[in-house]
Structures are given as C-alpha cells and as structure tokens.
Motif scaffolding. Structure first.
Motif, PDB file in Angstrom:
ATOM      1  N   SER A 295       0.835  -1.200   0.000  1.00  0.00           N
ATOM      2  CA  SER A 295       0.000   0.000   0.000  1.00  0.00           C
ATOM      3  C   SER A 295       0.867   1.246   0.000  1.00  0.00           C
ATOM      4  O   SER A 295       2.031   1.221   0.413  1.00  0.00           O
ATOM      5  CB  SER A 295      -0.922   0.023   1.226  1.00  0.00           C
ATOM      6  OG  SER A 295      -1.767  -1.101   1.270  1.00  0.00           O
ATOM      7  N   MET A 296       0.298   2.347  -0.481  1.00  0.00           N
ATOM      8  CA  MET A 296       0.980   3.637  -0.400  1.00  0.00           C
ATOM      9  C   MET A 296      -0.049   4.743  -0.533  1.00  0.00           C
ATOM     10  O   MET A 296      -1.133   4.571  -1.113  1.00  0.00           O
ATOM     11  CB  MET A 296       2.077   3.767  -1.460  1.00  0.00           C
ATOM     12  CG  MET A 296       1.612   4.042  -2.865  1.00  0.00           C
ATOM     13  SD  MET A 296       1.312   5.782  -3.228  1.00  0.00           S
ATOM     14  CE  MET A 296       0.545   5.649  -4.850  1.00  0.00           C
ATOM     15  N   LEU A 297       0.292   5.913   0.003  1.00  0.00           N
ATOM     16  CA  LEU A 297      -0.492   7.134  -0.156  1.00  0.00           C
ATOM     17  C   LEU A 297       0.437   8.226  -0.648  1.00  0.00           C
ATOM     18  O   LEU A 297       1.540   8.401  -0.107  1.00  0.00           O
ATOM     19  CB  LEU A 297      -1.145   7.537   1.168  1.00  0.00           C
ATOM     20  CG  LEU A 297      -2.022   8.796   1.143  1.00  0.00           C
ATOM     21  CD1 LEU A 297      -3.221   8.590   0.222  1.00  0.00           C
ATOM     22  CD2 LEU A 297      -2.486   9.156   2.547  1.00  0.00           C
ATOM     23  N   HIS A 298       0.002   8.955  -1.672  1.00  0.00           N
ATOM     24  CA  HIS A 298       0.836   9.973  -2.332  1.00  0.00           C
ATOM     25  C   HIS A 298       0.143  11.325  -2.241  1.00  0.00           C
ATOM     26  O   HIS A 298      -1.048  11.449  -2.547  1.00  0.00           O
ATOM     27  CB  HIS A 298       1.049   9.574  -3.796  1.00  0.00           C
ATOM     28  CG  HIS A 298       1.575  10.662  -4.681  1.00  0.00           C
ATOM     29  ND1 HIS A 298       2.882  10.689  -5.144  1.00  0.00           N
ATOM     30  CD2 HIS A 298       0.976  11.775  -5.220  1.00  0.00           C
ATOM     31  CE1 HIS A 298       3.043  11.758  -5.916  1.00  0.00           C
ATOM     32  NE2 HIS A 298       1.907  12.425  -5.967  1.00  0.00           N
ATOM     33  N   VAL A 299       0.896  12.349  -1.831  1.00  0.00           N
ATOM     34  CA  VAL A 299       0.428  13.730  -1.830  1.00  0.00           C
ATOM     35  C   VAL A 299       1.488  14.566  -2.550  1.00  0.00           C
ATOM     36  O   VAL A 299       2.688  14.454  -2.243  1.00  0.00           O
ATOM     37  CB  VAL A 299       0.216  14.260  -0.400  1.00  0.00           C
ATOM     38  CG1 VAL A 299      -0.228  15.711  -0.440  1.00  0.00           C
ATOM     39  CG2 VAL A 299      -0.794  13.405   0.350  1.00  0.00           C
ATOM     40  N   GLY A 300       1.069  15.392  -3.506  1.00  0.00           N
ATOM     41  CA  GLY A 300       2.041  16.179  -4.263  1.00  0.00           C
ATOM     42  C   GLY A 300       1.493  17.529  -4.678  1.00  0.00           C
ATOM     43  O   GLY A 300       0.279  17.761  -4.680  1.00  0.00           O
ATOM     44  N   ALA A 301       2.408  18.433  -5.027  1.00  0.00           N
ATOM     45  CA  ALA A 301       2.041  19.762  -5.520  1.00  0.00           C
ATOM     46  C   ALA A 301       3.150  20.247  -6.442  1.00  0.00           C
ATOM     47  O   ALA A 301       4.305  19.824  -6.336  1.00  0.00           O
ATOM     48  CB  ALA A 301       1.834  20.742  -4.364  1.00  0.00           C
ATOM     49  N   TRP A 302       2.790  21.157  -7.349  1.00  0.00           N
ATOM     50  CA  TRP A 302       3.773  21.686  -8.298  1.00  0.00           C
ATOM     51  C   TRP A 302       3.324  23.069  -8.761  1.00  0.00           C
ATOM     52  O   TRP A 302       2.171  23.473  -8.569  1.00  0.00           O
ATOM     53  CB  TRP A 302       3.933  20.761  -9.512  1.00  0.00           C
ATOM     54  CG  TRP A 302       2.634  20.381 -10.169  1.00  0.00           C
ATOM     55  CD1 TRP A 302       1.821  19.337  -9.861  1.00  0.00           C
ATOM     56  CD2 TRP A 302       1.977  21.084 -11.252  1.00  0.00           C
ATOM     57  NE1 TRP A 302       0.701  19.335 -10.665  1.00  0.00           N
ATOM     58  CE2 TRP A 302       0.776  20.393 -11.532  1.00  0.00           C
ATOM     59  CE3 TRP A 302       2.305  22.217 -11.997  1.00  0.00           C
ATOM     60  CZ2 TRP A 302      -0.105  20.803 -12.531  1.00  0.00           C
ATOM     61  CZ3 TRP A 302       1.429  22.623 -12.990  1.00  0.00           C
ATOM     62  CH2 TRP A 302       0.241  21.926 -13.252  1.00  0.00           C
ATOM     63  N   GLY A 303       4.235  23.787  -9.358  1.00  0.00           N
ATOM     64  CA  GLY A 303       3.909  25.106  -9.887  1.00  0.00           C
ATOM     65  C   GLY A 303       4.987  25.606 -10.830  1.00  0.00           C
ATOM     66  O   GLY A 303       6.109  25.101 -10.842  1.00  0.00           O
ATOM     67  N   PHE A 304       4.626  26.598 -11.656  1.00  0.00           N
ATOM     68  CA  PHE A 304       5.608  27.217 -12.549  1.00  0.00           C
ATOM     69  C   PHE A 304       5.279  28.692 -12.742  1.00  0.00           C
ATOM     70  O   PHE A 304       4.140  29.138 -12.535  1.00  0.00           O
ATOM     71  CB  PHE A 304       5.666  26.499 -13.911  1.00  0.00           C
ATOM     72  CG  PHE A 304       4.389  26.545 -14.721  1.00  0.00           C
ATOM     73  CD1 PHE A 304       4.071  27.642 -15.511  1.00  0.00           C
ATOM     74  CD2 PHE A 304       3.505  25.477 -14.700  1.00  0.00           C
ATOM     75  CE1 PHE A 304       2.907  27.697 -16.260  1.00  0.00           C
ATOM     76  CE2 PHE A 304       2.328  25.504 -15.442  1.00  0.00           C
ATOM     77  CZ  PHE A 304       2.031  26.611 -16.222  1.00  0.00           C
TER      78      PHE A 304
END
Length: 500
Positions: A295-304
C-alpha cells in the motif's frame, strides 16, 4: 588524477555517441549468446593464467625448500621439472591483472545490455521505445459535410526513440535520446548531470534538455502511463516550454518517501535566436505519508512561473487534443491572448494504492497576464482508478513520486498470462473562466485495458467518450474547419509497445 579521469570520460562519451549512431547495426550483428560466449572465453583465459601463476609459485616454494631425503623412505626426492616458460610469476600476474582490466561486465536485467567497465567507472546502455498507435473516431457532427471531418481513422508511430545513457565517471552522468516519429528527428532528453549523496538523501543537478517534473501524470514516463495519452491536467496546465526543461534543474530525494525539484529554463530547442528566450521556473514535490509492502499514499504539488519575451511570444493560444493523438481535429480551443506578459500555473496531486487497486486525482490552474488586455485563467481536472485482474500491484516509484512499471509475476515468455489491468478516467477542461475570453470547454470518459506480456512488451486498448464546446474558430485554419459549437463522439485507440 581527477582531470585524467574526466578526460578519459570524455573519450568514452565520444565512443558512446559513435556507438549510438551504429546501434541498429550492432544490435543486428551481436546477440546475447555472442556476448555471453565472449565473457566465458575471457573468464577461461583468466583462469588458465591464474593456474599458471599458482604452478610457478608452487615450483618456487619447492626450490626454496631444496631437494632433501624423505624421512619415510630414505630416498632422495626428485628435482622439480624445469620450466621452459621465460616469464616470471610477476610477469604472469601482470598479464592476469591486465586481462581483468579489459573485461567488460554486461547486464541484461533491464531489457538492453548495460556495459560496465572493470573499474565500475564507466557505463553505457542503449535505450529504445517503440509505440505504434491506431485510432478511429465516430459519432461527431462534423462528418465532412462542408465543415471538415472529425470522423477519421488511421495509424501512426507515436514514439520511435533511440538513445544512450550511463556514467562517464563517478559522479558524472549522461543521457541522449532522439525521437524519429512523424518523419522528423526530435531531441528529447539530452543532458549531463552530477550527483552527490547527502545525509538526508541523494541530490542530482542536470544541465541540458531534461524531461520536466510537473504533475503526477505529466512526470510519469510515456512507457508507464495508464492510458495512451496523459490526462487533461498534464497536457493543458503547461508552460510554453512544454514537457522538457531546457536549462538547469536539480532534484533532491529523501529517504525513499519524498522528493523536491527545481528547474530554470531560458531557452528552447529549435527556437529563433533573434529575440530573448522566455524565462520559466518550475518546481514539484511529493510526500508518501504511508508506505507498506502492498500500500501507499501519495500527496504532491507543483507550480511554474513564466516571463514572456515580447518578440518571441507576441500572442498565446492554448488548445488541447481531446480524443486520441492521431485525431488532430478533436480539440478544445481557448481564445487568443495578445501580448502575454507572465503566466503562473500550479496543481495538486493525490494518489494511493492497496493490493491490486490504485487511484489518483489531479487539479491544475493556469493564470495569464496580458500587457494590453484583460487577464485570463483556466482549469483542468482529472481522476482515474485501476484494478489489476492478475493481482499485481500497479507500479509506483516512491523516489520520484510517479507511476512506474508493475512487477510482472507470470510473464508470457515463461508460459504465463502476463499482467492484465483495467482502468477508467474522467477529464474536464474549462477555458471559459474569464468573461473577456470566449474559451471552449470539454470533458471525457476513458475506459482502458492494458496487457503486459513481460517487462518490455505491452498492448493497450482505450475507448473515449468525449464532448467539446468551442466558441472560437481554430486560429489560422480556413473557415470550413472551425468546429464551433457543441459536438460529441467516440474514439477507440490501441497501442503496441516495445521498450528497452
């Protein structure tokens, strides 16, 4: 000396580029059996020389002890046979060491041969990616009756890539990859890099043209995306530089559960040199608050952030294919922004998997400021879910925070069924967030089936039900291809993929 190692590395890179140019011939003329036979013959030669050294050393030990009387028989021991080989033990040992230094290690575990020098300093590995697609669209109201045609069918090589990657010398890395699809040669990854291990993890700095780190689906390699095409967030919420960062970038990896990247671009491949290049700054990070064996849980964010050059970017018109890549007519169009000054984009990611089930959702937004008109913005959404019919977990990299290849438990090449996956996705795009711009909208639902025969071969089938509503004509196209108004239809697309 470091300078000598770097010069040796440069010579090796030159040889690597020459080998890459001759790759198709080399692959045709050299089989895995030939390489294995070469390694066996070298190993046998080393073994014979080592046995010879041992024999000479044994002779010298007996000579030092002298010819004495054996205590149990009273007879004089026979003198050792004279050795006619004029080489000394030291000479033979030098030959053994020299032969070992010439022995190249060959590893086939990743699908193509990875060559490693005896000192582990230099590596060279050819790369390849073949994706052959079919697409057919039906149900569109634009069926060729004086307003163009969206109901078309055909095939194409979506990607046809060859390249090389490896290490010049620790810690200098390199990669060069070219794409020959669409009767054109395009440069993809082309960079040199250096890496260093820190207390918290590994850091890598790249210089050149590199696949940009932006969004979960956007950063995932086309070899491992769930569907034939990336989602609307990855495709629509994008800087003008697109999927590659021409400049410098750095990525820092934590303890296999987070990463952070930063890229700065001030250039473009194939662009004119008459005006200043656009400046683009891009960053992304992810964190895995949960990671277990299944199992895994992923949280991410990005910007430019983009700063547009007046001469290079006098106007900006965004649009997006909304069916298969083959059908260029099924698009959602935004209105034209005159004299864009800056652009800001950002997005958020959420994903997880447990056992054979995986899912993800993304949101992205882009805001554009104009020097002469009102500002505008637009949004995109996407959500997808998948289930592995054969039980394997969907592939995921905790290091980079991206989807990767599943572990094929029972490949067809070993007499099994391979890995089978079914997926569903919903996409939405809205160019009409500002009353000053008559942008279009679109949404679509995609059902997909993937069959991994083994780690290198994959077949895919997608069915897309799409709906578009365009309010402006296609810029630069004749009036009979405007595709203005509401339209919907169905697209079926398929892919055969081989990678190494």
């Amino acid at each position: 000396m470091p300078s000598q190692r770097i010069r040796a590395g440069a010579v090796r890179l030159t040889a690597a580029v020459v080998l890459a140019a001759q790759l198709p011939v080399a692959v045709a003329q050299t089989s895995r059996a030939d390489l294995a036979d070469l390694v066996r013959r070298q190993a046998a030669q080393i073994e014979k020389l080592e046995q010879r050294v041992e024999a000479l050393e044994s002779r010298d030990r007996q000579a030092d002890a002298g010819a004495g009387v054996q205590p149990d028989s009273g007879k004089t021991a026979a003198a050792p046979q004279a050795d006619t080989d004029p080489r000394s033990v030291a000479d033979l040992q030098d030959e053994v060491d020299e032969l070992k230094q010439r022995t190249v290690q060959v590893d086939w575990s990743s699908g193509s041969p990875k060559f490693t020098s005896a000192d582990d300093e230099f590596t060279f590995q050819p790369l390849g990616r073949i994706q052959y697609d079919f697409g057919t669209t039906s149900g569109s109201s634009y069926d060729g009756a004086g307003v163009g045609d969206r109901n078309i069918s055909g095939t194409e090589f979506r990607r046809l890539r060859l390249g090389v990657q490896g290490q010049l010398t620790d810690p200098i890395l390199y990669k060069v990859e070219l794409d020959f699809a669409n009767s054109d040669i395009g440069v993809r990854d082309a960079y040199i890099a250096t890496q260093k291990d820190f207390a918290l993890g590994q850091g890598v700095v790249y210089l050149g043209n590199k696949f940009a780190d932006r969004s979960l689906d956007g950063r995932t390699s086309s070899k491992y995306i769930w569907f034939l095409d990336r989602n609307a967030v990855a495709d629509a919420i994008s800087p003008e530089s697109g999927y590659y960062n021409m400049g410098t970038s750095a990525e820092f990896y934590g303890d296999d559960d987070w990463h952070l990247s930063l890229g700065v671009s001030k250039g473009s491949l194939g662009g004119s040199d008459n005006d200043s290049d656009n400046l683009t700054v891009l960053s992304r990070g992810h964190f895995n608050p949960l990671v277990t064996d299944n199992s895994m849980l992923h949280v991410g964010a990005w910007g430019f952030y983009e700063d547009f050059s007046r001469g290079k970017q006098p106007k900006l018109t965004d649009n997006l294919r909304f069916a298969s890549h083959f059908n260029d007519n099924v698009r959602v169009y935004g209105d034209t922004v005159e004299q864009p000054e800056t652009s800001t984009g950002y997005g958020f990611e959420l994903a997880g998997l447990t056992g054979p089930v995986a899912a993800s959702a993304e949101y992205g937004r882009r805001e554009i400021d104009s020097r002469v008109a009102a500002d505008t913005d637009y949004d995109a959404y996407s959500a997808q879910i998948g289930y592995s019919l054969t039980g394997e977990a969907f592939g995921y990299s905790t290091k980079n925070g991206v989807w990767s290849a599943p572990d094929i438990a029972d490949p067809v090449t070993d007499g099994g069924w391979g890995a089978w996956q079914v997926m569903a996705r919903y996409d939405a795009l809205d160019y009409e967030n500002s009353g000053n711009y008559a942008g279009g909208t679109g949404h679509g639902t995609t059902l997909g089936l993937s069959w991994y025969l083994n780690n290198y071969t994959r077949f895919m089938l997608n069915w897309i039900n799409w709906d578009t509503h365009n309010r402006v004509p296609i810029v630069g196209d004749p009036g009979d291809r405007e595709f203005i108004g509401s339209d919907d239809g169905n697209t079926v697309s398929a892919r055969a993929q081989v990678i190494f």
